[in-house]
Design an enzyme around this catalytic site. Structure first.
Site: not given
Ligand SMILES: NC(=O)C1=CN([C@@H]2O[C@H](COP(=O)(O)OP(=O)(O)OC[C@H]3O[C@@H](n4cnc5c(N)ncnc54)[C@H](OP(=O)(O)O)[C@@H]3O)[C@@H](O)[C@H]2O)C=CC1
Ligand SMILES: O=C1O[C@H](COP(=O)(O)O)[C@@H](O)[C@H](O)[C@H]1O
Length: 660
Positions: A176, A180-181, A209, A312, A342, A404, A552, A637
């Site tokens: 959380a 992403l959250a 954590r 993913k 997504h 995607h 279109y 491009r």
């Molecule tokens: N961010 C994005 O736009 C996208 C993300 N994703 C996927 O969604 C998932 C989450 O992404 P995102 O939120 O960016 O990830 P983060 O790197 O922000 O990690 C989420 C949380 O996981 C905990 N964490 C991070 N690294 C570690 C580690 N090495 N060991 C244990 N806990 C860890 C941390 O929380 P804490 O330290 O509080 O435990 C962190 O806030 C991933 O699988 C990512 O590939 C997919 C599409 C887009």
């Molecule tokens: O999964 C992913 O998608 C985003 C792009 O998503 P969008 O909805 O903003 O078009 C991309 O930026 C990211 O690298 C990838 O992990």
């Protein structure tokens, strides 16, 4: 250790829940505006003494200006499942509406108070009049038509258990504290709550954590609720209610004890009701299995369903993906796993099937006989921006193409499914993926952006990003030609039909488009009007997934006048002009689907296997041979090789500029 599986969902009920036999209670609904929010994100001081609720309420004062609007508006009540439709038509003729800065406010008088309401269980949807409010007002009538949903599903999602007791849904966002959250999941949950799509009894738990109190989580969440909703009526009040349902538990991802503590807290909120639990794994992939194991063993529901949304990447190749699936299945049944892509939740991707299967004019043309090529084009106008650690390990082909774009391709190219049932659709997608030729190195161009100076400004290269290893060969651009060897798409007559996928990182603008180029008209009487370039006369159907959603069709048309001059014009369905309702974020749709147990837009394990089989041999070769990407200037491009690839297959890339 004995491995226990999470409980399978129970969706068998014997009678229609009472709540569905009555006209659902009406809520005040605000009309959506078609323009983007202009209000800055909420900012709350990180202080325990200040109530986040009060701060939010204060920050939601909006200056109103009067706007009249008249419309009928349909919505789904909070307790009703999406596929079922006690579509309740609400006349807005009596509504009082005022719009603030980018905000349309509506006080809605429910139809039951003004005229006869539709029967709650009617499966026929009443016509809905929609009057566009901005950017080209459109007055028209649309009839929402929804499919019948099996009774068991209705009951499952309506928030009732088999004995008529109300059930609860607890949504735990694991990770959380992460990007992403904050960016997507909490805003999507709030939007669902605001729109009345979450069940009556629900709780949101953040788990990570990081040490945080409930109050601190709420501050964090409220700071990022910058979704489409934040300009709308009663947003502050709704947010206050939503935050009141948000809690936090700090724990390790591999600690059964910490998950057992979470379980205890969840039970306190579930107060003896049938408890349904959804875990959203928003954490790095290396800790997926730890978290699933602990959630399964210590925090799965004792009497309702338990589902897990997995983000993913689902592995890096066939082997790692299969290993991940195998590990997940130690703790979960396949139908508890919701692998999210997504892009499948995007409005125009979901519309692909409607466009194709419910319009007579398209389906007969949907084959290599009439279609010359299909281009799936995707670009972003920003770089890795701190995600280099993740990105460099995966590259653009794994990050975007293998999932995607391939998912869109499968939806586009599949045969007509037997029904709209998730399994029927996914069966067809698997078939088409398995009919494809594995990607060949020869048919792919990879590139990486290099530094570039323009107008005196120096733009960095990919490897200038501190989170990217020096000398990295990871592609930030890829263009690939893909072939489907089945009866619909296999090579035919003159040349093959094929699909070109192109992804360009750091392009001049962000966009995602599907471009369908049709064949030339045989013996076209007007050929000479097009000069030597017959491609200029190619009909092209463009589905602009984002931004500024549109569909279109480019047609040849006579320029009005006494001469015979032809030009290409567009038959244009521009969403912003046609629909006043704003488009929900993909995560809203997918979260709601997961809550409702709708798997259609989630990826099944055999789909995933098929997708990896196509790309794994090629990716291995690319990496073993250490193929050097073609360098292209930041913001351009892409590499010239992409144009050679297109030329080899006699393809003209679709226009790269914005067009209507
Ligand atoms: N961010 C994005 O736009 C996208 C993300 N994703 C996927 O969604 C998932 C989450 O992404 P995102 O939120 O960016 O990830 P983060 O790197 O922000 O990690 C989420 C949380 O996981 C905990 N964490 C991070 N690294 C570690 C580690 N090495 N060991 C244990 N806990 C860890 C941390 O929380 P804490 O330290 O509080 O435990 C962190 O806030 C991933 O699988 C990512 O590939 C997919 C599409 C887009
Ligand atoms: O999964 C992913 O998608 C985003 C792009 O998503 P969008 O909805 O903003 O078009 C991309 O930026 C990211 O690298 C990838 O992990």
């Amino acid at each position: 250790m004995q491995i226990t599986k999470l409980r399978k969902e129970e969706n068998i009920l014997s009678e229609i829940p009472k709540g569905l036999t009555n006209t659902p209670s009406m809520q005040s609904k605000s009309l959506s505006s078609s323009f983007k929010p202009t209000k800055p994100p909420l900012s709350l001081s990180h202080s325990h003494s200040q109530s986040p609720m009060a701060a939010i309420a204060a920050s939601n004062a909006v200056v109103s200006k009067s706007t009249r609007l008249s419309s009928n508006y349909s919505f789904r009540p909070s307790s009703a499942p999406r596929n079922f439709h006690p579509w309740t038509s609400i006349s807005l003729a009596n509504s009082k509406i005022s719009s603030g800065s980018g905000c349309v406010r509506a006080q809605v008088t429910p139809l039951e108070q003004t005229s006869a309401a539709a029967p709650a269980q009617s499966v026929e949807a009443p016509a809905v009049n929609v009057f566009g409010t901005s950017r080209g007002a459109v007055s028209t009538t649309v009839s929402p038509v929804e499919n019948k949903t099996p009774l068991s599903k209705l009951k499952e999602t309506a928030g009732f258990d088999g004995s008529g007791n109300e059930s609860t849904v607890s949504i735990t966002v694991v990770g959380a504290s992460g990007d992403l959250a904050k960016k997507k999941i909490f805003p999507a949950l709030f939007a669902l709550f605001y729109e009345g799509f979450l069940p009556k009894h629900f709780t949101v738990y953040g788990y990570a954590r990081s040490k945080m109190t409930d109050a601190e989580l709420r501050i964090m969440v409220s700071k990022t609720l910058t979704c489409r909703i934040d300009q709308r009526e009663n947003c502050g009040e709704k947010m206050e209610q939503f935050l009141g349902r948000c809690f936090y538990h700090s724990g390790q991802y591999d600690s059964e004890k910490n998950f057992a503590e979470l379980d205890k807290k969840l039970k306190e909120h579930e107060v003896g009701r049938v408890s349904n639990r959804l875990f959203y794994l928003s954490i790095p992939p290396n800790i997926f299995i730890d978290a699933v194991k602990c959630a399964s063993l210590s925090a799965s529901s004792g009497n309702g369903w338990t589902r897990v949304i997995v983000e993913k990447p689902f592995g890096r190749d066939s082997e790692s993906s299969a290993a991940l699936t195998k590990a997940l299945k130690q703790y979960l049944e396949e139908d508890q796993i919701f692998r999210i892509d997504h892009y499948l939740g995007k409005e125009l991707v979901e519309n692909l099937s409607v466009l194709r299967f419910s319009n007579l004019i398209f389906e007969p043309l949907w084959s290599r006989q009439y279609i010359r090529n299909v281009q799936l084009i995707f670009s972003e106008d920003f770089g890795t921006e701190g995600r280099g650690g993740y990105f460099d390990n995966y590259g653009i082909i794994r990050d975007i193409m293998q999932n995607h774009l391939l998912q869109i391709l499968a939806l586009f190219a599949m045969e007509t499914p037997v029904s709209l049932d998730a399994e029927d659709i996914r069966n067809e997608k698997v078939k088409v993926l398995r009919s494809m030729r594995p990607v060949k190195l020869d048919d792919v161009v990879v590139g990486q952006y290099k530094s570039h100076t323009r107008g005196g400004i120096n733009y960095p290269s990919y490897t200038d990003d501190e989170t990217v290893p020096k000398g990295s060969l990871t592609p930030t651009f890829a263009a690939a030609a893909l072939f489907i060897d089945n009866a619909r798409w296999d090579g035919f007559l003159i040349d093959n039909s094929y699909f070109l996928l192109i992804f360009n990182f750091l392009f001049i603008f962000s966009r995602a488009e599907i471009r369908v180029q049709f064949r030339h008209v045989p013996g076209n009487l007007y050929n000479r009007n097009f000069g030597t370039d017959l491609d200029r006369a190619t009909n092209e159907l463009v589905i602009r997934v984002q931004p500024d959603e549109a569909i279109y069709l480019k047609i040849n048309n006579k320029v009005p006048g006494l001469g015979m001059k032809l030009d290409r014009s567009n038959l244009n369905l521009h969403y912003a002009a046609r629909y006043s309702k704003e488009i929900p974020d993909a995560y809203e749709r997918l979260l709601l689907d997961a809550i409702e147990g709708e798997r259609r837009l989630f990826i099944r394990s055999d789909e995933l296997d098929a997708a990896w089989s196509l790309f794994t041999p090629f990716l291995k070769e690319l990496e073993e041979k250490k193929i050097i990407p073609e360098y292209y200037p930041y913001g351009s491009r892409g590499p010239v090789g992409a144009h050679y690839l297109a030329a080899r297959y006699k393809v003209r890339w679709g226009d790269v500029g914005h067009e209507q």
